[in-house]
Design an enzyme around this catalytic site. Structure first.
Site: not given
Length: 409
Positions: A197, A200, A213, A216, A333
């Site tokens: 999430c 949170c 989530c 939350c 990269d």
């Protein structure tokens, strides 16, 4: 439209001249140099060029150029539309696009994810289209949740209307501070960057298309538009066949996003959809090129999510050429190659080329995918029997191949 101040007029004109000169001398399409010249003479040129136009900004990790093209086609029903058709998606490219179409009342601008807050603040665009966020160019863009956080801050307190893909939790989080949002269930094939999430940090539970989530209240909002296989379902529940010519589920997702944006501009689906069907290729993507009886279809894939979509489009019965570079526009990269599941290529002839062909070759070897290493794209193509072959390349490798075929459009 309000006439530009004299300094801005001069900067715009000189920028257009620089762009024309660049094209005439074969140094490029002019979409960047023209904007740079204009901004050197008038640093606030983008704001002045955007004034009095209705603009849509299109941002995502994958599909920006294609979705921008689809939206432009749909909005041509209203009149002239300014756009950065060649994918120059930073402020210099936006200046060049608006300068080239100085009287266009509408604009659709593809915007690099990192530059979206700056471009939104400068242009005051009334519509923003947000489609997906996944890892890409980690050496330049950093972690994607930071980009989503920047989107949230940029949209907070502005009257901008957002069209957002609610199947992507990061996009949903980034868009949720906007004053008004049209949620589109556009699908999310690549989920490896959104298991946690963003609100949170708790785990996201998924069931079919729904996600929420566990710790939350953050969850998938109810969509207004839905992509259902090859059908688009509009906010009134009417179903529309997405019989577009661009291949793959990702492009059907791009199309339903484009339809939602077009309707925000006042173009109904029955007028927009036929124009979407006219698009067959975008900046060389999906183009079929031919040499000595070998017909190569060009597919662009710049990151793990993009490769997953390219595999969806590629024909499992055909040989395939893979080309990877790591120049500035690609990101230096190449560790992202290890996030791509190449096992889907087992059982078909695979040819590997590009500046970082050894990096890709090692990845394929670990995945137990047999391949042939080639020193150049021309060598790889010459090894094919007459007939069709698919080509997947990342950004600069793709552009090099396009140049060899006269920049097929």
């Amino acid at each position: 439209m309000t006439q530009l101040p004299l300094r801005a007029q001069l900067a715009s004109a000189l920028g257009r001249s620089a762009a024309t000169l660049s094209r005439m001398t074969g140094r490029g399409d002019g979409s960047v140099i023209g904007g740079r010249v204009g901004l050197m003479l008038e640093p606030d040129l983008l704001r002045k060029l955007a004034r009095d136009r209705k603009l849509a900004l299109v941002s995502a990790t994958n599909g920006k150029t294609t979705t921008t093209r689809l939206i432009v086609n749909a909005l041509l029903d209203l009149g002239e539309v300014a756009t950065n058709a060649f994918g120059a998606n930073m402020p210099a490219g936006h200046v060049s696009a608006l300068s080239q179409h100085k009287h266009a009342p509408y604009g659709v601008l593809e915007v690099d994810e990192k530059y979206l807050p700056e471009v939104l603040d400068t242009t005051g665009a009334s519509v923003v289209c947000l489609m997906n966020l996944s890892r890409d160019q980690m050496d330049r863009a950093a972690e994607i949740w930071l980009l989503a956080q920047k989107w949230r801050r940029a949209l907070a307190g502005k009257p901008t209307h957002v069209i957002a893909n609610c199947d992507d939790p990061l996009v949903t989080w980034g868009a949720s501070t906007a004053a008004s949002v049209t949620w589109v269930a556009g699908g999310q094939r690549w989920k490896e960057d959104s298991w946690c999430c963003p609100e949170c940090g708790g785990p996201l539970d998924r069931k079919d298309s729904f996600w929420a989530c566990r710790e939350c209240t953050f969850h998938r909002p109810e969509p207004h538009w839905v992509l259902d296989d090859d059908m688009a379902i509009d906010p009134r529940g009417q179903r529309w066949m997405l019989d577009i010519q661009l291949p793959g589920s990702a492009n059907r997702s791009n199309a339903v996003m484009a339809l939602a944006v077009a309707e925000t501009f006042g173009v109904p689906v029955d007028r927009a959809l036929p124009r979407l069907r006219e698009v067959t290729s975008v900046a060389g993507r999906y183009t079929m090129v031919e040499r000595d009886g070998r017909h190569a279809r060009l597919l662009l894939a710049k990151n793990p999510a993009g490769w997953l979509e390219a595999f969806d489009v590629a024909d499992a019965q055909l040989p395939i050429i893979l080309s990877v570079n790591a120049q500035g526009p690609d990101g230096r990269d190449t560790s992202w190659l290890w996030d791509v599941d190449y096992r889907i290529l087992r059982g078909r002839p695979v040819f590997v080329t590009g500046e970082r062909r050894l990096d890709l070759a090692l990845r394929l070897d670990v995945a137990d995918v047999p391949f042939t290493l080639c020193s150049s794209f021309n060598e790889a193509l010459a090894m094919q029997p007459p007939g069709r072959v698919d080509v997947i390349a990342n950004y600069t490798a793709f552009q090099q191949i396009r140049s060899e075929f006269g920049r097929a459009v």
